[in-house]
Write a protein that holds these residues in place. Structure first.
Motif, PDB file in Angstrom:
ATOM      1  N   UNK A 171       0.852  -1.185   0.000  1.00 44.17           N
ATOM      2  CA  UNK A 171       0.000   0.000   0.000  1.00 44.17           C
ATOM      3  C   UNK A 171       0.891   1.239   0.000  1.00 44.17           C
ATOM      4  N   UNK A 172       0.588   2.185  -0.885  1.00 46.51           N
ATOM      5  CA  UNK A 172       1.314   3.458  -0.943  1.00 46.51           C
ATOM      6  C   UNK A 172       0.301   4.593  -0.921  1.00 46.51           C
ATOM      7  N   UNK A 173       0.629   5.636  -0.195  1.00 44.75           N
ATOM      8  CA  UNK A 173      -0.256   6.790  -0.091  1.00 44.75           C
ATOM      9  C   UNK A 173       0.512   8.028  -0.535  1.00 44.75           C
ATOM     10  N   UNK A 174      -0.059   8.753  -1.504  1.00 44.62           N
ATOM     11  CA  UNK A 174       0.594   9.923  -2.076  1.00 44.62           C
ATOM     12  C   UNK A 174      -0.278  11.163  -1.892  1.00 44.62           C
ATOM     13  N   UNK A 175       0.382  12.323  -1.831  1.00 41.78           N
ATOM     14  CA  UNK A 175      -0.356  13.571  -1.931  1.00 41.78           C
ATOM     15  C   UNK A 175      -0.774  13.759  -3.380  1.00 41.78           C
ATOM     16  N   UNK A 176      -1.662  14.701  -3.635  1.00 45.84           N
ATOM     17  CA  UNK A 176      -2.177  14.883  -4.987  1.00 45.84           C
ATOM     18  C   UNK A 176      -1.127  15.399  -5.963  1.00 45.84           C
ATOM     19  N   UNK A 177      -0.032  15.959  -5.455  1.00 44.00           N
ATOM     20  CA  UNK A 177       1.028  16.407  -6.354  1.00 44.00           C
ATOM     21  C   UNK A 177       2.146  15.375  -6.477  1.00 44.00           C
ATOM     22  N   UNK A 178       1.895  14.139  -5.994  1.00 39.23           N
ATOM     23  CA  UNK A 178       2.818  13.041  -6.244  1.00 39.23           C
ATOM     24  C   UNK A 178       3.854  12.772  -5.180  1.00 39.23           C
ATOM     25  N   UNK A 179       3.736  13.354  -3.999  1.00 38.71           N
ATOM     26  CA  UNK A 179       4.708  13.106  -2.934  1.00 38.71           C
ATOM     27  C   UNK A 179       4.291  11.891  -2.105  1.00 38.71           C
ATOM     28  N   UNK A 180       5.201  10.934  -1.969  1.00 38.16           N
ATOM     29  CA  UNK A 180       4.930   9.746  -1.167  1.00 38.16           C
ATOM     30  C   UNK A 180       4.921  10.130   0.308  1.00 38.16           C
ATOM     31  N   UNK A 181       3.830   9.828   1.007  1.00 35.64           N
ATOM     32  CA  UNK A 181       3.753  10.184   2.425  1.00 35.64           C
ATOM     33  C   UNK A 181       3.598   8.964   3.332  1.00 35.64           C
ATOM     34  N   UNK A 182       3.323   7.771   2.763  1.00 30.05           N
ATOM     35  CA  UNK A 182       3.284   6.551   3.577  1.00 30.05           C
ATOM     36  C   UNK A 182       3.400   5.347   2.654  1.00 30.05           C
TER      37      UNK A 182
END
Length: 215
Positions: free
Chosen positions: A170-181
């Protein structure tokens, strides 16, 4: 019938007290030109001397095929329930050493998040602090982009953590493409800022993407 209108006002200033109030947003009456009915008006396109403070929004007039300067920029409202609009901003800090951006907290209804960038190294999020400072002694004239993510009505994605257990990544990104988890299983409680994210789940080597709303 009420017309849809969402706006994000913010202030650009320096530490010497110079400031300009700018407003961006969307409106179902807006066009790709200067809309005087929405309070937009064109200001002279010639920037002042380098020693003077200056901040404007740049609107591309699709009819005249040129960039025009204004203090308010409203864009046409797209049909999507969630969407991003990028605005262009030019600022000059004048005799100050800092550019200071201030906005209201929380962000207006209908706006999930806003990020200010120069497309190189600068990345400032309009967060709960209500203020961000840019200080660069080597740059006095800034050409910036403000990306604003909008949401009309409830998000069509529900956060159902138990369903994620079958995914092996599982990967979680911000809407501008930054990986945050990133991990094998999304925890029930994430320490993330409220807003809209992009969730990637891998099921047997196949990736599935969906939107994730963090309350």
């Amino acid at each position: 019938m009420a017309q849809t209108h969402i706006e994000l006002p913010f202030t650009v200033a320096n530490e010497r007290g110079d400031s300009v109030r700018l407003v961006v947003g969307v409106d179902e009456r807006a066009t790709e030109r200067i809309d005087t009915a929405l309070g937009e008006w064109e200001v002279p396109p010639f920037p002042p001397p380098a020693s003077s403070f200056y901040a404007v929004l740049l609107v591309y007039d699709s009819v005249d095929a040129e960039w025009k300067h204004t203090y308010r920029d409203f864009r046409p409202l797209p049909p999507d329930s969630t969407f991003m609009v990028e605005y262009r901003l030019r600022a000059q800090r004048g005799e100050g050493r800092q550019l200071i951006f201030r906005w209201g907290v929380p962000l207006p209804a209908g706006i999930d998040s806003a990020v200010l960038t120069d497309r190189l190294a600068l990345w400032l999020r309009f967060d709960s602090s209500g203020q961000a400072v840019v200080e660069n002694e080597f740059v006095s004239d800034f050409d910036l982009r403000l990306r604003v993510w909008y949401r009309r009505g409830p998000v069509g994605v529900r956060n159902e953590v138990p369903q994620l257990a079958v995914a092996d990544r599982v990967c979680l990104y911000t809407l501008d493409g930054r990986l945050c988890w990133e991990g094998e299983r999304l925890p029930e409680h994430l320490r993330l800022a409220p807003g809209l994210y992009v969730l990637l789940q891998r099921f047997r080597q196949q990736w599935v993407r969906r939107l994730w709303w963090q309350p």
